[in-house]
Design a protein around this motif. Structure first.
Motif, PDB file in Angstrom:
ATOM      1  N   THR A  21       2.572  -6.090  -2.482  1.00  0.00           N
ATOM      2  CA  THR A  21       3.152  -7.433  -2.525  1.00  0.00           C
ATOM      3  C   THR A  21       4.652  -7.380  -2.259  1.00  0.00           C
ATOM      4  OG1 THR A  21       1.476  -8.115  -4.129  1.00  0.00           O
ATOM      5  CG2 THR A  21       3.433  -9.498  -3.930  1.00  0.00           C
ATOM      6  N   LYS A  22       5.338  -6.443  -2.926  1.00  0.00           N
ATOM      7  CA  LYS A  22       6.782  -6.306  -2.754  1.00  0.00           C
ATOM      8  C   LYS A  22       7.153  -5.185  -1.791  1.00  0.00           C
ATOM      9  CE  LYS A  22       8.014  -8.081  -7.335  1.00  0.00           C
ATOM     10  NZ  LYS A  22       8.733  -7.798  -8.616  1.00  0.00           N
ATOM     11  N   ASN A  23       6.206  -4.291  -1.527  1.00  0.00           N
ATOM     12  CA  ASN A  23       6.484  -3.145  -0.652  1.00  0.00           C
ATOM     13  C   ASN A  23       5.367  -3.009   0.380  1.00  0.00           C
ATOM     14  OD1 ASN A  23       8.834  -1.730  -2.328  1.00  0.00           O
ATOM     15  ND2 ASN A  23       7.213  -2.275  -3.776  1.00  0.00           N
ATOM     16  N   PRO A  24       5.309  -3.925   1.348  1.00  0.00           N
ATOM     17  CA  PRO A  24       4.205  -3.908   2.316  1.00  0.00           C
ATOM     18  C   PRO A  24       4.177  -2.656   3.181  1.00  0.00           C
ATOM     19  CG  PRO A  24       5.919  -5.462   2.987  1.00  0.00           C
ATOM     20  CD  PRO A  24       6.252  -5.033   1.596  1.00  0.00           C
ATOM     21  N   GLN A  25       5.286  -1.906   3.213  1.00  0.00           N
ATOM     22  CA  GLN A  25       5.324  -0.699   4.033  1.00  0.00           C
ATOM     23  C   GLN A  25       4.591   0.471   3.378  1.00  0.00           C
ATOM     24  OE1 GLN A  25       7.723  -1.755   2.131  1.00  0.00           O
ATOM     25  NE2 GLN A  25       8.726  -0.042   1.110  1.00  0.00           N
ATOM     26  N   ILE A  26       4.298   0.357   2.081  1.00  0.00           N
ATOM     27  CA  ILE A  26       3.617   1.434   1.369  1.00  0.00           C
ATOM     28  C   ILE A  26       2.139   1.454   1.748  1.00  0.00           C
ATOM     29  CG2 ILE A  26       2.989   2.366  -0.892  1.00  0.00           C
ATOM     30  CD1 ILE A  26       5.937   2.569  -0.272  1.00  0.00           C
ATOM     31  N   GLU A  27       1.645   2.627   2.065  1.00  0.00           N
ATOM     32  CA  GLU A  27       0.234   2.780   2.410  1.00  0.00           C
ATOM     33  C   GLU A  27      -0.530   3.341   1.210  1.00  0.00           C
ATOM     34  OE1 GLU A  27      -2.598   4.993   5.771  1.00  0.00           O
ATOM     35  OE2 GLU A  27      -0.411   5.245   5.807  1.00  0.00           O
ATOM     36  N   ILE A  28      -1.617   2.676   0.840  1.00  0.00           N
ATOM     37  CA  ILE A  28      -2.472   3.140  -0.250  1.00  0.00           C
ATOM     38  C   ILE A  28      -3.691   3.816   0.375  1.00  0.00           C
ATOM     39  CG2 ILE A  28      -3.673   2.531  -2.373  1.00  0.00           C
ATOM     40  CD1 ILE A  28      -0.701   1.856  -2.413  1.00  0.00           C
ATOM     41  N   VAL A  29      -3.903   5.083   0.046  1.00  0.00           N
ATOM     42  CA  VAL A  29      -4.977   5.862   0.662  1.00  0.00           C
ATOM     43  C   VAL A  29      -5.920   6.366  -0.428  1.00  0.00           C
ATOM     44  CG1 VAL A  29      -5.552   7.853   2.098  1.00  0.00           C
ATOM     45  CG2 VAL A  29      -3.409   6.602   2.490  1.00  0.00           C
ATOM     46  N   ARG A  30      -7.201   6.060  -0.277  1.00  0.00           N
ATOM     47  CA  ARG A  30      -8.189   6.577  -1.227  1.00  0.00           C
ATOM     48  C   ARG A  30      -8.754   7.892  -0.702  1.00  0.00           C
ATOM     49  NH1 ARG A  30     -13.889   3.976  -2.077  1.00  0.00           N
ATOM     50  NH2 ARG A  30     -12.780   2.179  -1.212  1.00  0.00           N
ATOM     51  N   VAL A  31      -8.663   8.938  -1.512  1.00  0.00           N
ATOM     52  CA  VAL A  31      -9.155  10.245  -1.083  1.00  0.00           C
ATOM     53  C   VAL A  31     -10.672  10.275  -1.220  1.00  0.00           C
ATOM     54  CG1 VAL A  31      -7.000  11.320  -1.841  1.00  0.00           C
ATOM     55  CG2 VAL A  31      -8.984  11.352  -3.344  1.00  0.00           C
ATOM     56  N   PRO A  32     -11.356  11.118  -0.460  1.00  0.00           N
ATOM     57  CA  PRO A  32     -12.821  11.191  -0.551  1.00  0.00           C
ATOM     58  C   PRO A  32     -13.264  11.644  -1.938  1.00  0.00           C
ATOM     59  CG  PRO A  32     -12.006  12.324   1.408  1.00  0.00           C
ATOM     60  CD  PRO A  32     -10.810  12.021   0.568  1.00  0.00           C
ATOM     61  N   SER A  33     -14.442  11.224  -2.338  1.00  0.00           N
ATOM     62  CA  SER A  33     -15.005  11.663  -3.613  1.00  0.00           C
ATOM     63  C   SER A  33     -15.851  12.911  -3.389  1.00  0.00           C
ATOM     64  CB  SER A  33     -15.854  10.548  -4.226  1.00  0.00           C
ATOM     65  OG  SER A  33     -16.897  10.178  -3.342  1.00  0.00           O
ATOM     66  N   GLY A  34     -16.192  13.574  -4.475  1.00  0.00           N
ATOM     67  CA  GLY A  34     -16.979  14.796  -4.371  1.00  0.00           C
ATOM     68  C   GLY A  34     -16.077  16.013  -4.277  1.00  0.00           C
TER      69      GLY A  34
END
Length: 323
Positions: free
Chosen positions: A48-61
């Motif tokens: 919301t305040k930092n649109p340049q930040i990328e959120i990455v979900r790592v694979p499970s397992g």
């Protein structure tokens, strides 16, 4: 402290969310790696305040996640990107890869392991992960812990690495807490809202539900708007539905919410520390919580934020005096 090169954050829970929010520019964060869909929803609040930040979900397992972390850390080492992480336990393969690859980075613990009982390796359940550590011959690099039962959940068994390589600068818990206390002040503004921070603790879920209900009824009858904020992680939620209270989105961390509440009421949640003298802990109001567990909760707050001003009430009358 200012990191000139770009950095990435590896998070295993929502505990560091307030620290990262306060240090976003100082740490020069470009990506935040999360472990689950639940955490992904919580950390999306940053955008919301930092649109340049990328959120990455790592694979499970375990196999796929280990290979993924291997790639991430090798890339960080080659590019000079700093690796920032916060977990006290729960990511042993990542910790081992840090010892091998040795990228530059920082470790900012948010809490200590004082609420867990250290146990001998022989007592630790023979999980697939433990057997893998045995095959690799690295069991002695870890400490092993068992947590008390939390709510209606069983005890948890976790492992914590003993040390990190010299390329990693390890900070003390007090550093993180001081940053948060400076940057997340409640300010002077108060409203007619009371926040009830729910989540499993060292007491039965039924006892918590009964007590929260009576407190919400007392606050609501005096004209306060009552909000219930449950734990971001579904396995620690109480799922309270109480007349006179509004249930907030549990995925949004308390640390990223407005702090304009008249009071913030909870049991053992670390989020209470962000409300200073407006925080109310209920640990002394449970007859079925053992003295040892009550001490664990109080010590947890004191170690995380020495000299905090949390109010420990013992009766409904004391709560009503704070309203």
């Amino acid at each position: 402290m200012y990191i000139e090169n770009k950095s990435i954050c590896i998070v295993a829970s929502t505990l560091p969310v307030g620290f990262i929010a306060a240090q976003m520019e100082t740490l020069n964060v470009e990506k935040i790696y999360v472990l689950s869909e639940v955490h992904e929803l919580s950390y999306q609040s940053f955008r919301t305040k930092n649109p340049q930040i990328e959120i990455v979900r790592v694979p499970s397992g375990l196999p796929l996640q280990s290979l993924y972390f291997l790639f991430v850390l090798l890339k960080a080492r080659i590019s000079g990107t700093h690796v920032i992480f916060f977990h006290e336990c729960c990511l042993p393969i990542f910790d081992l890869l840090l010892q091998v690859i040795k990228p530059r980075g920082y470790y900012f613990p948010q809490v200590t392991m004082s609420g867990f009982q250290e146990i001998e390796p022989e007592v630790f359940p023979r999980t697939r992960l433990y057997r893998l550590l045995g095959v690799l011959g690295v069991v002695d690099r870890f400490r092993f812990y068992r947590s008390p039962a939390v709510g209606d959940n069983e005890s948890e068994y976790v492992m914590s690495i003993r040390s990190y390589p010299g390329a990693i600068t390890s900070m003390d818990v007090s550093f993180s807490r001081n940053v948060i206390s400076r940057c997340s002040s409640c300010g002077s503004q108060k409203t007619n809202k009371v926040l009830f921070i729910a989540g499993k603790s060292f007491v039965s879920d039924a006892s918590q539900s009964t007590l929260f209900r009576s407190l919400i009824e007392a606050a609501h009858s005096r004209g306060y708007v009552c909000h219930i904020k449950d734990h971001p992680n579904p396995i620690y939620r109480l799922d309270l539905q109480i007349d006179g209270a509004v249930v907030l989105d549990p995925s949004v961390p308390v640390e990223l919410m407005d702090k304009d509440y008249h009071l913030a009421v909870g049991v053992s949640s670390s989020a209470l520390l962000g409300f200073n003298e407006r925080a109310v802990s209920l640990v002394h109001m449970f007859g079925d919580m053992s003295p040892m567990d009550k001490s664990l909760c109080v010590n947890h707050f004191e170690e995380a934020f020495p000299g905090n001003k949390i109010n420990y009430i013992r009766s409904l009358v004391e709560f009503e005096k704070l309203l």
